[in-house]
Structures are given as structure tokens and as C-alpha cells.
Design a protein around this motif. Structure first.
Motif, PDB file in Angstrom:
ATOM      1  N   PHE A 179      -4.739  10.208  -9.476  1.00  0.00           N
ATOM      2  CA  PHE A 179      -4.498  10.980  -8.797  1.00  0.00           C
ATOM      3  C   PHE A 179      -4.446  11.317  -7.134  1.00  0.00           C
ATOM      4  CE2 PHE A 179      -3.681  14.437 -11.902  1.00  0.00           C
ATOM      5  CZ  PHE A 179      -2.403  14.621 -12.375  1.00  0.00           C
ATOM      6  N   ILE A 180      -6.200  10.282  -6.792  1.00  0.00           N
ATOM      7  CA  ILE A 180      -6.124  10.398  -6.582  1.00  0.00           C
ATOM      8  C   ILE A 180      -5.538   8.936  -5.014  1.00  0.00           C
ATOM      9  CG2 ILE A 180      -8.438   9.549  -4.702  1.00  0.00           C
ATOM     10  CD1 ILE A 180     -10.471  10.564  -6.788  1.00  0.00           C
ATOM     11  N   GLY A 181      -5.218   8.086  -5.975  1.00  0.00           N
ATOM     12  CA  GLY A 181      -5.043   6.918  -5.348  1.00  0.00           C
ATOM     13  C   GLY A 181      -2.888   7.445  -5.366  1.00  0.00           C
ATOM     14  N   LEU A 182      -2.680   8.531  -5.598  1.00  0.00           N
ATOM     15  CA  LEU A 182      -1.489   8.528  -5.348  1.00  0.00           C
ATOM     16  C   LEU A 182      -1.178   9.575  -3.932  1.00  0.00           C
ATOM     17  CD1 LEU A 182       0.190   9.609  -8.385  1.00  0.00           C
ATOM     18  CD2 LEU A 182       0.994   8.216  -7.402  1.00  0.00           C
ATOM     19  N   ALA A 183      -2.281  10.450  -4.139  1.00  0.00           N
ATOM     20  CA  ALA A 183      -2.612  11.378  -3.125  1.00  0.00           C
ATOM     21  C   ALA A 183      -2.407  10.448  -1.576  1.00  0.00           C
ATOM     22  CB  ALA A 183      -3.656  11.966  -2.935  1.00  0.00           C
ATOM     23  N   VAL A 184      -3.446   9.466  -2.216  1.00  0.00           N
ATOM     24  CA  VAL A 184      -3.387   8.142  -0.521  1.00  0.00           C
ATOM     25  C   VAL A 184      -2.876   7.506  -0.721  1.00  0.00           C
ATOM     26  CG1 VAL A 184      -4.839   5.767   0.047  1.00  0.00           C
ATOM     27  CG2 VAL A 184      -5.692   7.870  -1.375  1.00  0.00           C
ATOM     28  N   LEU A 185      -1.655   7.215  -1.643  1.00  0.00           N
ATOM     29  CA  LEU A 185       0.448   6.252  -0.817  1.00  0.00           C
ATOM     30  C   LEU A 185       0.712   7.278  -0.492  1.00  0.00           C
ATOM     31  CD1 LEU A 185       1.950   4.560  -1.505  1.00  0.00           C
ATOM     32  CD2 LEU A 185       2.362   4.716  -3.623  1.00  0.00           C
ATOM     33  N   VAL A 186       0.689   8.169  -0.587  1.00  0.00           N
ATOM     34  CA  VAL A 186       1.703   9.879  -0.448  1.00  0.00           C
ATOM     35  C   VAL A 186       1.258   9.729   1.447  1.00  0.00           C
ATOM     36  CG1 VAL A 186       2.792  12.196  -0.307  1.00  0.00           C
ATOM     37  CG2 VAL A 186       2.663  10.284  -2.939  1.00  0.00           C
ATOM     38  N   GLY A 187      -0.068   9.802   1.319  1.00  0.00           N
ATOM     39  CA  GLY A 187      -0.756  10.677   2.623  1.00  0.00           C
ATOM     40  C   GLY A 187      -0.753   9.527   3.294  1.00  0.00           C
ATOM     41  N   LEU A 188      -0.553   7.939   3.233  1.00  0.00           N
ATOM     42  CA  LEU A 188      -0.650   6.794   4.204  1.00  0.00           C
ATOM     43  C   LEU A 188       0.618   6.921   4.933  1.00  0.00           C
ATOM     44  CD1 LEU A 188      -2.845   4.383   2.815  1.00  0.00           C
ATOM     45  CD2 LEU A 188      -2.153   5.344   5.463  1.00  0.00           C
ATOM     46  N   HIS A 189       2.407   6.760   3.292  1.00  0.00           N
ATOM     47  CA  HIS A 189       3.304   7.348   3.695  1.00  0.00           C
ATOM     48  C   HIS A 189       4.067   7.701   4.701  1.00  0.00           C
ATOM     49  CE1 HIS A 189       7.527   6.699   3.331  1.00  0.00           C
ATOM     50  NE2 HIS A 189       7.951   8.074   2.832  1.00  0.00           N
ATOM     51  N   LEU A 190       3.282   9.178   4.556  1.00  0.00           N
ATOM     52  CA  LEU A 190       3.626   9.895   6.055  1.00  0.00           C
ATOM     53  C   LEU A 190       3.409   9.942   6.852  1.00  0.00           C
ATOM     54  CD1 LEU A 190       3.229  12.968   2.994  1.00  0.00           C
ATOM     55  CD2 LEU A 190       5.389  11.993   3.975  1.00  0.00           C
ATOM     56  N   LEU A 191       1.524   9.274   7.003  1.00  0.00           N
ATOM     57  CA  LEU A 191       1.145   8.833   8.161  1.00  0.00           C
ATOM     58  C   LEU A 191       1.965   8.106   8.716  1.00  0.00           C
ATOM     59  CD1 LEU A 191      -1.072   9.505  10.215  1.00  0.00           C
ATOM     60  CD2 LEU A 191      -2.491   8.542   9.238  1.00  0.00           C
ATOM     61  N   GLN A 192       2.411   6.813   7.830  1.00  0.00           N
ATOM     62  CA  GLN A 192       2.087   5.685   8.740  1.00  0.00           C
ATOM     63  C   GLN A 192       4.411   6.636   9.210  1.00  0.00           C
ATOM     64  OE1 GLN A 192      -0.443   3.945   9.702  1.00  0.00           O
ATOM     65  NE2 GLN A 192       2.135   2.555   9.766  1.00  0.00           N
ATOM     66  N   VAL A 193       4.826   7.046   8.873  1.00  0.00           N
ATOM     67  CA  VAL A 193       6.138   7.596   8.979  1.00  0.00           C
ATOM     68  C   VAL A 193       6.734   8.191  10.830  1.00  0.00           C
ATOM     69  CG1 VAL A 193       8.067   8.559   8.903  1.00  0.00           C
ATOM     70  CG2 VAL A 193       7.217   7.854   6.667  1.00  0.00           C
ATOM     71  N   VAL A 194       5.134   8.960  10.509  1.00  0.00           N
ATOM     72  CA  VAL A 194       5.364   9.798  11.773  1.00  0.00           C
ATOM     73  C   VAL A 194       4.398   8.879  12.904  1.00  0.00           C
ATOM     74  CG1 VAL A 194       3.273  11.088  13.179  1.00  0.00           C
ATOM     75  CG2 VAL A 194       4.655  11.532  10.326  1.00  0.00           C
ATOM     76  N   ARG A 195       3.759   7.742  12.292  1.00  0.00           N
ATOM     77  CA  ARG A 195       3.387   6.399  13.988  1.00  0.00           C
ATOM     78  C   ARG A 195       4.701   5.815  14.075  1.00  0.00           C
ATOM     79  NH1 ARG A 195      -0.561   3.184  12.131  1.00  0.00           N
ATOM     80  NH2 ARG A 195      -1.778   3.598  14.291  1.00  0.00           N
ATOM     81  N   SER A 196       5.246   5.675  12.672  1.00  0.00           N
ATOM     82  CA  SER A 196       6.417   4.981  13.574  1.00  0.00           C
ATOM     83  C   SER A 196       7.387   5.095  14.550  1.00  0.00           C
ATOM     84  CB  SER A 196       7.325   3.656  12.263  1.00  0.00           C
ATOM     85  OG  SER A 196       7.410   5.123  11.637  1.00  0.00           O
ATOM     86  N   LYS A 197       8.072   6.731  14.336  1.00  0.00           N
ATOM     87  CA  LYS A 197       8.457   6.849  14.911  1.00  0.00           C
ATOM     88  C   LYS A 197       7.744   7.777  16.731  1.00  0.00           C
ATOM     89  CE  LYS A 197      11.302  10.648  11.586  1.00  0.00           C
ATOM     90  NZ  LYS A 197      10.689  11.265  11.479  1.00  0.00           N
ATOM     91  N   ARG A 198       6.803   7.355  16.295  1.00  0.00           N
ATOM     92  CA  ARG A 198       5.973   7.393  18.296  1.00  0.00           C
ATOM     93  C   ARG A 198       6.022   6.792  18.827  1.00  0.00           C
ATOM     94  NH1 ARG A 198       0.294  10.338  16.417  1.00  0.00           N
ATOM     95  NH2 ARG A 198       1.170  12.230  15.876  1.00  0.00           N
ATOM     96  N   VAL A 199       5.873   5.325  18.124  1.00  0.00           N
ATOM     97  CA  VAL A 199       6.228   4.143  18.458  1.00  0.00           C
ATOM     98  C   VAL A 199       7.275   3.740  18.822  1.00  0.00           C
ATOM     99  CG1 VAL A 199       6.337   1.737  18.408  1.00  0.00           C
ATOM    100  CG2 VAL A 199       4.526   2.604  17.109  1.00  0.00           C
ATOM    101  N   LEU A 200       8.612   4.680  17.897  1.00  0.00           N
ATOM    102  CA  LEU A 200      10.085   4.048  18.472  1.00  0.00           C
ATOM    103  C   LEU A 200      10.402   4.997  19.604  1.00  0.00           C
ATOM    104  CD1 LEU A 200      11.725   3.777  15.094  1.00  0.00           C
ATOM    105  CD2 LEU A 200      11.470   1.680  16.616  1.00  0.00           C
ATOM    106  N   ALA A 201       9.741   6.409  19.797  1.00  0.00           N
ATOM    107  CA  ALA A 201       9.977   7.205  21.185  1.00  0.00           C
ATOM    108  C   ALA A 201       9.496   6.771  21.904  1.00  0.00           C
ATOM    109  CB  ALA A 201       9.501   8.377  20.507  1.00  0.00           C
TER     110      ALA A 201
END
Length: 641
Positions: free
Chosen positions: A619-641
Motif C-alpha cells: 500500500f505504501i509503495g502504491l501510494a508513492v507510485l500514484v503520488g509521484l505520477h500525479l506530481l510529475q504530471v503537474v510538473r510536466s504541465k508547468r514545464v510545457l506552460a
């Protein structure tokens, strides 16, 4: 640089890192003599595998006689010895070495009748055989393995002078030679028995397939499947080198064959020199843990465990796939990070026309898998595979096995078995020492005592020991040494036997990637024109799953099919794959956009949580995976913006 010069450079490079490639080359009657002996050796093994083996000691003695004879004729005593002729001394040594092994066959009945009561002649012939074997192994591999064997012989004799933990009363020269030569506990033990049967036939099978053009077909097939994708050439290297490496049995040889094509291709699309060399080295080395052949270790492991070979091959599948999945994830992320594209589709082979033209070459490989699953012995499966390869080759004029090609396949098969056979026979001395003195249990007790009886410290000590012991050794010798010296410590702490053997195999193989030895990585660096140590360091990063997954199945052996239940197995494999994905993100430092070091550390922690067994950690590992995915999606949109 011309193609000719490239070939010469590649040959020199292979001889630099692969000692088995340092043979003499002739173009006269001496070449014909070698061909006759080598082809005769292959015919002997092909016939006996199909129509009935000799008794164990006889089969192994004939096998070793052929091998030692060929070694002294093919391999010079020193680097500066003539490479285009055989000196008279080597003819004499070849004859003496051959007779010292055949002595057991010629005098078999009388030796059986006086078992345990060797004559002076028996002891002299045994002494000669041991000396000839050590010299033959030195010539075909390196001084490392013979020196280790000599140390163990000295230990047999002078056991009373060793530290108390390893002391024994010592044995006479007569007793040592009797144990090592006149039975199946030493030189002619299980390792050489496996070499004289399963290993030789699978090497011959690979040699026959090579003459049909399978190697080029596999590269073309990998190009058709993955060449157009992001970072396609690196994925081609992973696929083709993994497939070829699982059959060839030598990581260095595989780097030098497939690498001459895949490494320049990777560099051409923008991968750095050291990364291209590392990818090829890691993919080729992984072939040693990928069924069906696993560098011949699978056959020996099956013999040691007393289980069918197919069980070992099945147990090895998931760890090997996790290893290659990790490499594939990293080359994809690296390509995405660098903005690398695949090759244009118009430059790639077309899949369906390729399968239509040469797809029949896959039938022998599929056939061998079928025979093994159907319960045939590996020996019979390999025999049938060779017959199928010969028949299938005649369905396409380009793949025809003409008499000349078939003879070349049989000669190359015998040559390819020389190094493995010498290593197996020499390692038999080490195994014989363990059975004569009980050394394996003494070392196991010492390791467990140093680790305080705890499993994790014992695994870490075993890992270091395996990497050190495996340095510079061919896969077969590597596994036998590490399994004899290191695996008993894991047995004492309750690790499942097959998990323990897989653990020592993985870390023994890791020596081909780990500096300072790292033969496969350095060979890849040589072809890529890269810094060897930088290539070795990158190779370790790419092979990170190979350093972590063994710990997982040591604690939770369901990944190697121990205590198997479908539900638990599916969960273990699923979470392990997600963990390997996080591991790749941490290693490359990229997912959608670049990841700072603190996020890479978080990804590594999440990967370990997913890899280790346990509901909460998953559960901890899955939480890290989902959290990193969402965070990196947000960070990538900022970079593209």
C-alpha cells in the motif's frame, strides 16, 4: 574505417576480454586435423545422446579426453607463442592428456574390480590427468580457476595447519588423487557429467541454429518489433542480446557478436557511448539467467537439487523477466529524457514478410520448449531440436545446412564446449574438496556466525562473496563455485534451496558487470569507444533489479514458484513489476520531466516497498507510485506552460 578493419578490431577486442577466443588459426593440414577431432567429438555426443549414453564415468572420461586434446592443439601456452602452428611439445601434451583421461575407459573393468585399492599406475595417471587439466584450463580461460583449484588441493593435504574453524586431519596424496580421479566425486563428478551431456548438446544445438542464420533473424525480428519505438535501437539490443545470450552461454562472446551491430545503432540515434555499451553488456549478461540454457547453470542446478530441469527453467522465468523489464523501462525513460526517436519504419524489416521468409527457424526453439514441458529429458530435447533444425533449414534456400555448413556447425559446437568442459572438470576438484573435507559446511557456519545468525546480513555477506568468487570465471564454473562455497550458509537459515541457488547465481553473474573485473561491461565499452569504468557504473545502474530482486525471493520465494498459489503469485509479480518501474524512475531520474534527487530517493523507497512482501508495504509503495505520477504530471504541465 573499412569493414575489414572493423572485423579485425572486433576480433582483437574479443580476444582481449574473452580468453576462449585466443585460439590458434591455421590454413593447412593442421586445420583439417582440428576439424576431424572436433567433428568426431560432436558426432560422439550427438550419437550417444540419441541412442544411449555410456556409463557415467566412461562418458565423462571420453568427453574430457576430446576436450584436453583440443585445448593443447588449439591454445598456445603463452601469449607470445606462435599462433599459426602447433609446436611438437603441444602434440605430446595433447597425447598425454588424452590418454590420461582415456585410461579410465580402457581399464574400466579392472578399476571397478579394485575400487578403493588403486595401484601405483592409477595414482600416476591420476596425477598426470590433474596436472594436464589445470594447464588446459589455464590456457583456455585464465590462471584464476586453476590457482583456486591448487589452493583447494593444498587444503586437502595441509588441512591441519589451517585456522581452527577450517582444520581437518589432512589426507595423503594417494587418497586425494583416488578421490579426485578414480570416481565421480571429483574431476568426473556432476559438473563434468552435465557438461558431457546436456551442456554439450545445447551448445551444439545453438551452433547448428547459428549456421542457419538464426542470429541475423533474431536481430531483424527485434528490429521489426521494437526498432520504430522511442529509443528503439536500445530496445532492439535488449531483445536480441537477451535471446541470443540465453542460448550462447557467454556474456562476453554475446557482447562481441550482437554488440557490433546494436551499439553503433544506439549511438546513431543519440545514446551516449557509455550508455550504449552498458545496455549491450547488461542485456547480454542477463542471458545467463534467462531460460532455456542460462549459461548451462540450469542443468547443473537441476542436478544439485535433484529435480527436473523444467522446474528450474520455470522458476527462473519471473526473476529474469523482471530483470529485463527493468532494463527496458530504463532505456525507454532515458530515450524519453533525451528526446530520442526510433528508426523510420521504412528502414526496418517488415514483420510478416520476415516471419514468412524465415519464421520456420523458430520451430526448433519452440520444439525444445515443448519437449521439455512434455517431460522429455533435456538431452533428448536437444537431440530432437538439432534434428528439427537440420530438417527446417531445407525449407528455405538461404538457410540450407549444406554438408560444409553442417560440418562447420559440428566443429564450432565442439570448440564452444571446450571452455565449459575445462571449467566443469576443474571445479570438480573444488567440489571434491568440499565432499572430502566438509569445507562447505565449515564456511557456511563461519558466514552465519559472522552475520549473527540473521538472514539479511548473511545475504549481504553472501552477495559480496559471490561477486568476488565469480570475478573472471565462466558462468558454469562461477555457479558451481558459488553454490558450493556460499549457498550452504543460506540453507542453514532456512532459505528455500532453489531460491538460494538462484541468489548465488545472480550475484556470481553480476561480476561480469561490476568493476574492477566487469568483463562484459569492458567489452561493451571497447566497441562503443567509451570509458570502461563509466560504462561499468552505468551497467550496474541498469542491472539494479538484478541486485535487488534476489533479496526478494530469498525472503519470499513465491517468485521462484516455492509455496505457489495463483493469487499470491499474481500479487507478488504485479507489485514486483510496479516496483521495478519505480526503480527505473529512480535510476534514470526521469518520468514525464526530470526528477530532483529527493524525488528519486522517494521513488527508490517506494520501489523497495513494492518489491518486499507484505500488504502494508504494498500500500505504501502504491501510494508513492500514484503520488509521484500525479506530481510529475503537474510538473510536466508547468514545464510545457
Amino acid at each position: 574505417m573499412s569493414d575489414v578493419n572493423k572485423t579485425i578490431d572486433l576480433d582483437d577486442l574479443r580476444k582481449q576480454f574473452d580468453t576462449e577466443a585466443r585460439y590458434r588459426e591455421f590454413d593447412d593440414w593442421q586445420a583439417k586435423l582440428i576439424t576431424v577431432i572436433a567433428v568426431s567429438m560432436s558426432i560422439f555426443h550427438f550419437y550417444t545422446s540419441g541412442f544411449g549414453l555410456l556409463l557415467a564415468l566412461q562418458q565423462r572420461a571420453v568427453h574430457l579426453a576430446f576436450v584436453m586434446g583440443l585445448v593443447f592443439l588449439l591454445y598456445p601456452a603463452r601469449k607470445n607463442s606462435p599462433k599459426n602452428k602447433i609446436p611438437i611439445t603441444d602434440y605430446i601434451l595433447a597425447a598425454v592428456a588424452t590418454y590420461s583421461a582415456l585410461y579410465l575407459v580402457i581399464n574400466f573393468d579392472s578399476l571397478v574390480n579394485r575400487a578403493g585399492l588403486p595401484t601405483q599406475t592409477d595414482i600416476v595417471m591420476g596425477f598426470i590427468c590433474i596436472i594436464m587439466l589445470l594447464e588446459a584450463t589455464r590456457r583456455v580461460s585464465s590462471p584464476v580457476l586453476p590457482c583456486i583449484a591448487i589452493f583447494f588441493i593444498v587444503y586437502c593435504f595441509y588441512g591441519r595447519f589451517f585456522p581452527q574453524l577450517f582444520q581437518h586431519r589432512g589426507f595423503s596424496v594417494k587418497r586425494i588423487i583416488n578421490h579426485m580421479y578414480l570416481g565421480t566425486e571429483g574431476i568426473f563428478g556432476i559438473p563434468l557429467g552435465v557438461s558431457a551431456t546436456f551442456v554439450f548438446m545445447f551448445i551444439l544445438f545453438g551452433s547448428v541454429l547459428e549456421q542457419t542464420g538464426l542470429g541475423k533473424f533474431i536481430i531483424d525480428l527485434a528490429m521489426a518489433l521494437a526498432g520504430h519505438s522511442t529509443g528503439g535501437p536500445a530496445k532492439v539490443a535488449v531483445l536480441s542480446s537477451g535471446l541470443m545470450g540465453s542460448i550462447s552461454g557467454s556474456s562476453v562472446a554475446n557482447v562481441c557478436t550482437t554488440g557490433m551491430f546494436t551499439i553503433p545503432l544506439m549511438k546513431s540515434v543519440g545514446y551516449t557511448n557509455h550508455f550504449a555499451g552498458a545496455v549491450e553488456a547488461v542485456a547480454s549478461t542477463g542471458g545467463q539467467i534467462m531460460p532455456p540454457v542460462m549459461g548451462a547453470a540450469a542443468f547443473i542446478m537441476a542436478q544439485f537439487l535433484g529435480i527436473p530441469y523444467i522446474q528450474v527453467a520455470m522458476a527462473a522465468i519471473v526473476p529474469a523477466l523482471l530483470y529485463y523489464f527493468a532494463v527496458m523501462i530504463q532505456v525507454h525513460l532515458e530515450a524519453t529524457r533525451l528526446g530520442l526517436k526510433g528508426l523510420p519504419k521504412e528502414q526496418l524489416p517488415k514483420l510478416m514478410p520476415l516471419l514468412k521468409k524465415k519464421g520456420l527457424l523458430l520451430i526448433p526453439i519452440i520444439g525444445i520448449v515443448y519437449f521439455l514441458i512434455a517431460g522429455y529429458t533435456p538431452l533428448k530435447a536437444a537431440f530432437n531440436g538439432i534434428v528439427m533444425s537440420i530438417i527446417v533449414s531445407y525449407f528455405n534456400k538461404e538457410t540450407w545446412l549444406t554438408p560444409k555448413k553442417l560440418m562447420m556447425a559440428f566443429e564450432n559446437g565442439a570448440r564452444g564446449a571446450i571452455g565449459v568442459a575445462c571449467a566443469c572438470a576443474t571445479v570438480g576438484i573444488i567440489v571434491g574438496t568440499a565432499t572430502l573435507t566438509g569445507l562447505g559446511l565449515r564456511i557456511a557456519s563461519a558466514v552465519v556466525a559472522i552475520a549473527g545468525g540473521k538472514l539479511l546480513p548473511t545475504l549481504m555477506l553472501t552477495m559480496v562473496a559471490c561477486i568476488l568468487l565469480g570475478a573472471g570465471l565462466p558462468t558454469t564454473a562461477n555457479f558451481i563455485v558459488t553454490s558450493t562455497m556460499c549457498a550452504p550458509a543460506l540453507f542453514q537459515l532456512g532459505v528455500a534451496p532453489i531460491a538460494a541457488y538462484m541468489f548465488v547465481l545472480y550475484f556470481g553473474i553480476a561480476a561480469d558487470l561490476s568493476p574492477p573485473v566487469a568483463l562484459a561491461a569492458y567489452a561493451g565499452a571497447g566497441i562503443a569507444g567509451a570509458d570502461p569504468f563509466k560504462t561499468g557504473g552505468t551497467a550496474i545502474k541498469l542491472a539494479l533489479a538484478g541486485f535487488i530482486v534476489p533479496y526478494i525471493y530469498a525472503f519470499n520465494p513465491i517468485l521462484v514458484l516455492v509455496n505457489f498459489t495463483a493469487g499470491k503469485f499474481a500479487i507478488a509479480v504485479g507489485t514486483a513489476m510496479l516496483g521495478v518501474f519505480l526503480l527505473g524512475m529512480s535510476s534514470v531520474g526521469f518520468y514525464k520531466v526530470s526528477m530532483p534527487y529527493y524525488l528519486r530517493a522517494v521513488a527508490l523507497g517506494g520501489a523497495i516497498c513494492l518489491l518486499i512482501p507484505g500488504l502494508y508495504s504494498d500500500f505504501i509503495g502504491l501510494a508513492v507510485l500514484v503520488g509521484l505520477h500525479l506530481l510529475q504530471v503537474v510538473r510536466s504541465k508547468r514545464v510545457l506552460a
